[in-house]
Design a protein around this motif. Structure first.
Motif, mmCIF file in Angstrom:
data_model
loop_
_atom_site.group_PDB
_atom_site.id
_atom_site.type_symbol
_atom_site.label_atom_id
_atom_site.label_comp_id
_atom_site.label_asym_id
_atom_site.label_seq_id
_atom_site.Cartn_x
_atom_site.Cartn_y
_atom_site.Cartn_z
ATOM 1 N N ALA A 96 -2.440 -3.512 3.733
ATOM 2 C CA ALA A 96 -2.332 -3.496 2.626
ATOM 3 C C ALA A 96 -2.119 -2.057 2.106
ATOM 4 O O ALA A 96 -1.158 -1.649 1.234
ATOM 5 N N PHE A 97 -2.540 -1.235 2.709
ATOM 6 C CA PHE A 97 -2.382 0.299 2.597
ATOM 7 C C PHE A 97 -2.740 1.076 1.296
ATOM 8 O O PHE A 97 -3.576 1.896 1.113
ATOM 9 N N LEU A 98 -2.834 0.227 0.394
ATOM 10 C CA LEU A 98 -3.308 0.645 -0.884
ATOM 11 C C LEU A 98 -3.444 -0.449 -1.972
ATOM 12 O O LEU A 98 -3.096 -1.789 -1.643
ATOM 13 N N SER A 99 -4.123 -0.272 -3.073
ATOM 14 C CA SER A 99 -4.099 -1.445 -4.195
ATOM 15 C C SER A 99 -2.946 -1.173 -5.117
ATOM 16 O O SER A 99 -2.881 -0.019 -5.669
ATOM 17 N N LEU A 100 -2.206 -2.064 -5.438
ATOM 18 C CA LEU A 100 -0.924 -1.878 -6.434
ATOM 19 C C LEU A 100 -1.759 -1.789 -7.842
ATOM 20 O O LEU A 100 -1.297 -0.805 -8.758
ATOM 21 N N TYR A 101 -2.940 -2.285 -8.214
ATOM 22 C CA TYR A 101 -3.631 -2.155 -9.283
ATOM 23 C C TYR A 101 -4.021 -0.631 -9.670
ATOM 24 O O TYR A 101 -3.673 -0.170 -10.524
#
Length: 334
Positions: free
Chosen positions: A69-74
């Protein structure tokens, strides 16, 4: 790229299923290519930014799915960059895309434990399925290089996307504090949503020691890093700033450069004092004091660069990251 390289360096066979198609056709192309690979792999890894592809992957395979995932888009689009209004339909879309994609995966990879805590709390993801994998750097591009000894000025380098977590405003204000240090120059490389705003701030402050450059290809970027005396990380006010170790920190320490960045819980997961210069968040005076400290002490500058580089070599080269990923897979599926 780093994860694939690391796995291969540890003797893992990696087959890639990728597409250059756009729109809806990319999904059909991936389905077609996956048919040819069915039965030829043990674990599927969906790479960043594959939020939609996790959903497709769940329909294609019963094998374990690891989502990098690496990060949260939200978090990135709504809370940090504020490019999408909270409560809007688009914000809800990003929130549910994060939640569904991470829920469907068997393992979710994230870059820091601080991010792990956030994902678990915000989206209700079981923290037992979230694994931290440090980002590392591409050592085919970012590695120590010899530079000319004919420099006449002390160069401070920042590069990155102009987004709030970077805290570029505080870099510009620190440059203003140092405007009477005629042999110190700042180079800021990048583009993004706040570029015009930061250009305007520098003009209003009459900061004559800053030069702005547009983004450059990654190999040219490494050349720019090699000529810097000091590299800068992130200093912003957003909560995300506290949850990340930015790419540039890994890349610059992998080139044996001293790095100044904000002292955050995420940075402390890997680095200690003496491996980086850790300063207060959103504090221009802390940044300028650190720059002067390094400028006036060559021995300290060399020591910080060497210790940061040693930590990189010991912990987060691609082969080390690949080894850690194999350990995670073997613990769960062997």
């Amino acid at each position: 790229k780093i994860n694939i390289s690391g796995l291969r360096q540890n003797g893992v066979e990696v087959v890639e299923c990728q597409t250059d198609k756009k729109g809806i056709s990319k999904y059909f192309d991936l389905i077609k290519k996956h048919r040819e690979l069915r039965g030829k792999y043990d674990v599927m890894i969906v790479g960043y930014p594959g939020f939609q592809f996790v959903i497709l992957a769940r329909f294609l395979t019963r094998k374990p799915i690891i989502f990098d995932a690496f990060l949260s888009l939200y978090d990135s689009m709504v809370l940090d960059r504020k490019q999408v209004a909270q409560g809007s339909l688009r914000a809800k879309y990003f929130w549910w895309l994060d939640k569904i994609s991470m829920s469907l995966a068997d393992i979710v990879l994230i870059d820091t434990n601080e991010h792990k805590k956030y994902l678990s709390k915000e989206f209700g993801i079981d923290d037992k399925k979230i694994e931290r994998i440090f980002l590392g750097a591409d050592t085919d591009i970012f590695y120590p290089r010899k530079t000319s000894g004919n420099k006449t000025n002390f160069k401070v380098l920042f590069y990155g996307t102009y987004i709030p977590l970077q805290g570029i405003e505080y870099i510009i204000r620190s440059a203003k504090i140092l405007e009477n240090e005629k042999d110190i120059s700042f180079e800021l490389i990048g583009s993004g949503q706040e570029r015009k705003k930061m250009n305007k701030l520098a003009e209003e402050m009459n900061s004559g020691n800053i030069t702005f450059f547009d983004s450059v290809p990654i190999d040219k970027l490494a050349e720019r890093v090699s000529t810097a005396d000091v590299c800068l990380g992130v200093f912003g006010k957003t909560e995300k700033t506290k949850r990340v170790i930015p790419n540039k920190v890994y890349e610059c320490v992998s080139m044996r450069k001293p790095v100044i960045t904000a002292d955050t819980p995420a940075e402390r997961e890997l680095f200690e004092d003496g491996e980086l210069i850790l300063v207060k968040l959103f504090d221009p005076k802390s940044i300028s004091d650190a720059i002067i400290k390094l400028k006036e002490n060559n021995g300290l500058r060399d020591s910080i660069g060497e210790k940061g580089y040693k930590k990189f070599i010991d912990k987060v080269t691609p082969d080390k990251i690949g080894f850690e990923l194999i350990r995670i897979i073997n613990e769960r599926y062997r």
